[in-house]
Enzyme design. Structure first.
Site: not given
Length: 248
Positions: A90, A160
């Site tokens: 992430h 992302e």
């Protein structure tokens, strides 16, 4: 989710009730939550006891096998908690903890070895976008992981754009599609067309109920990794039920 275990129990219960009342088709749109490590056992107990059709996973995993690695959470530990997924790489892990592509690749291998489905996160900063152009950095990050994966591996990719996260300004559906298409092409080149077609590619970055349909209309966007909007049950439920609320 950045909630404690009691908050996570309440959230998952409310989410399940909300989606049940709306007669959500979990077979058509899978719903997964990612609580902190401290909440996983509580969520497991709730999902198992109430037979909730919600799956769950962890927010991170160690690249090491079980052993003397203080503070590390081995993939085998997560598998024992019946986790389906684990988020790897992430943007916050890369930025705040300095995780490199090599670390992400090692964690992916560890997750697969324990029977978990890794959700490999890739994305670029505004500076990356300006310097290298669209998709270059995310594709390079993904290729660093694909090198060690065999054909037929079950994994998820989440794009992302770091420049969009928490900004309230999501990428356009067209921008998301451009990167998702490049990511799928990279998978096809490394692991073959069959694996590329089977791999789900998600978009994550200021996803909301009023913009989710635009992303889901794109041929290479298969779902969403929802950030801040996932902390509100009603808002998250609306995102999950995008087909009924705003069409496709």
């Amino acid at each position: 989710m950045n909630l404690d275990h009691l908050q996570s129990i309440a959230f998952v219960q409310k989410l399940a009730w909300s989606l049940k009342d709306a007669r959500h088709d979990f077979g058509a749109v899978e719903v997964a939550v990612f609580p902190p490590f401290t909440d996983l056992r509580s969520v497991q107990t709730l999902v198992s006891a109430d037979k909730l059709p919600i799956v769950y996973g962890a927010q991170d995993v160690s690249r090491h096998a079980p052993g003397a690695f203080t503070g590390e959470i081995a993939a085998e530990f997560l598998a024992k908690l019946d986790c389906t997924y684990v988020v790897i790489g992430h943007s916050e892990r890369r930025t705040l903890h300095g995780e490199t592509d090599e670390v992400v690749a090692a964690k992916t291998t560890a997750a697969l070895g324990a029977g978990l489905i890794p959700m490999i996160c890739v994305g670029e900063t505004a500076e990356d976008l300006e310097t290298h152009g669209a998709s270059a950095v995310p594709v390079a990050q993904l290729n660093a992981v694909l090198e060690s994966l065999p054909k037929g591996t079950d994994f998820v990719v989440a794009y992302e754009p770091v420049w969009a996260i928490g900004s309230g300004q999501a990428a356009t559906p067209e921008q998301a599609q451009q990167v998702a298409s490049a990511l799928r092409a990279a998978i096809s080149e490394r692991l073959g067309e069959e694996t590329a077609k089977a791999t789900r590619i998600l978009y994550g970055g200021s996803v909301k109920s009023d913009n989710i349909a635009g992303f889901m209309r794109q041929p290479d966007v298969d779902g969403a990794l929802v950030g801040g909007a996932s902390l509100d049950v009603e808002g998250f439920s609306a995102i999950v039920r995008y087909q009924k609320h705003v069409g496709v």
